[in-house]
Design an enzyme around this catalytic site. Sequence first.
Site, PDB file in Angstrom:
ATOM      1  N   SER A   1      41.541  41.899  41.347  1.00  0.00           N
ATOM      2  CA  SER A   1      40.091  41.844  41.389  1.00  0.00           C
ATOM      3  C   SER A   1      39.418  41.705  40.016  1.00  0.00           C
ATOM      4  O   SER A   1      38.222  41.441  39.932  1.00  0.00           O
ATOM      5  CB  SER A   1      39.540  43.105  42.063  1.00  0.00           C
ATOM      6  OG  SER A   1      39.871  44.285  41.339  1.00  0.00           O
TER       7      SER A   1
ATOM      8  N   SER B   1      45.441  44.279  40.385  1.00  0.00           N
ATOM      9  CA  SER B   1      44.136  43.765  39.982  1.00  0.00           C
ATOM     10  C   SER B   1      43.966  43.566  38.483  1.00  0.00           C
ATOM     11  O   SER B   1      42.979  42.975  38.051  1.00  0.00           O
ATOM     12  CB  SER B   1      43.025  44.679  40.499  1.00  0.00           C
ATOM     13  OG  SER B   1      42.892  44.532  41.894  1.00  0.00           O
TER      14      SER B   1
ATOM     15  N   LYS C   1      34.739  44.990  33.034  1.00  0.00           N
ATOM     16  CA  LYS C   1      34.604  44.670  34.454  1.00  0.00           C
ATOM     17  C   LYS C   1      33.382  45.395  35.025  1.00  0.00           C
ATOM     18  O   LYS C   1      33.104  46.546  34.652  1.00  0.00           O
ATOM     19  CB  LYS C   1      35.889  45.096  35.174  1.00  0.00           C
ATOM     20  CG  LYS C   1      35.995  44.718  36.638  1.00  0.00           C
ATOM     21  CD  LYS C   1      37.365  45.165  37.153  1.00  0.00           C
ATOM     22  CE  LYS C   1      37.588  44.846  38.613  1.00  0.00           C
ATOM     23  NZ  LYS C   1      38.931  45.291  39.073  1.00  0.00           N
TER      24      LYS C   1
END
Length: 541
Positions: free
Chosen positions: A204, A228, A123
């Site tokens: 996210s 997330s 990420k």
Amino acid sequence: MNRRSFLQAGALGSLAVFTGCDPSGAPATSTGTQAGRLVGPHPALEEATIAGLQAEMEAGRLTARTLVEQYLARIQAVDEGAGGVNAIIEVNPDALALAEALDQERAEQGPRGPLHGIPVVLKDNIDTADQMATTAGSTALAGHRAAQDAWVTERLRAAGAVILAKANLSEWANFRSTNSSSGWSGRGGLTRNPYVLDRNPCGSSSGSGAAVAANLCAAAIGTETNGSVVCPSSANGVVGIKPTVGLVGRSGIIPISHTQDTAGPMARTVRDAALLLGALTGTDPRDAVTQESEGQAHTDYTSFLDAGGLRGARIGVARNFFGFDDRVDALLEEALAAMEAQGAILVDPANITTMGDYGRAGLDVLLYEFKHDLNAYLETVDPSIPHRTLADLIAYNEAHAEVEMPFFRQELFVMAQDKGPLTDEAYQEALATCLRLSREEGIDATLAEHNLDAIVGPTGGPAWVTDLVNGDSFGGGSSTPAARAGYPNITVPAGFVMGLPVGISFFAGAYSEPTLLRLAYAFEQATQHRAAPTFIPTLKT
């Protein structure tokens, strides 16, 4: 090739990977359709497991360089362009060189372990001391190249993994606006759900989940503050582990909350996720909370996987997280029946009764900690980056609103900026409330009252149509208790609603990962709900 044939096809499957042909003899360099779904180049990579890829490399039928080349070809064909998934925000220009070096090391010394030569995506809020930027999706940090690897990056490199790329995310890990759309960032644009492209990937860790689901990498790392990791894992039909806070070091990760943040693996199988988790544990010298994991952490979580692991297990059903979608409830009822058929003892209901008691405490903790923790991180970035505080970022967004705020604004940034230091009595009281309600009066109390091994609930609903005007439409989920407590949570595919994946969550007390992995693996093996995505533009209802 069907989704499990890579592990079953033996020499034929190995030849397909190595030569770039599928078993029918068709070239594996272009995108086409098969059985009504899009198939990208190198279809033998679809649903390939880490163990399967490792076996091919050990047998000499595959190299890490070839594997990286083939994943890059899939990224180009499936992810890039106007109609692509857009899960990848930046490809690592060093990936091929890293893979070649690991191939040489394998030839001379043997593999370091099960991740040697395996391509992994991170990420884009996780520092990498290389040519890739770390930006949290914001153009404000577009030039930020970390001087030091994050703990997670360092551990993966030590295990022999190839850092293939950075994944797009909900900008600032979805902590900028009260009206945001998950999967959108100013730097990366919009990530799409690979099952139905106009649907949302949740966030996210949107790009991490979509990349794994679309078979653009062997596995990925996401981060979670509340939902997330598990929400995008559920929405993209993959396995996600949100570990106990303190099990995995957080240094070098752009933060939200030091009491809730953690990185976690996202993979297509429980076994692959367990392999990654074992590589990430240890005491991070830049993250003091990891000292609490000494004696609790393991370097091989696959040893806890047991296909018969549900037999005799006491599973609590948190009914107070049901009811937001009848179709999700129906899937969960099937999941509970499957667990009972495997010998689990269901305690139904086993509700977490404190869930409605938080008031503003949960949000206030995040606002205080975000301001404090983000400012501390920004102090470490290269001096060439002029944005050194949250206040600087707020000003940058206002000055670049056409890029950073075309769809939603920065209400959470402003609310956080208005908070005082962590010494404020209001913060201390809010934190104490959250920990008490989520731990001793929440998960711990429920586990003890019913003598449970774990609690289950729906991870979330089917992916909603992305709406950049009105923002996200989550529906429901069960991530909050484990998130606020800092306890582990594992989501596993539980089925589909109109072709859209839905997951089931297993959660329990601190450092209960071995138990949760045993239960999640047994459920996965009994149900086998994971299926490769279809990449269709929209649902025809």
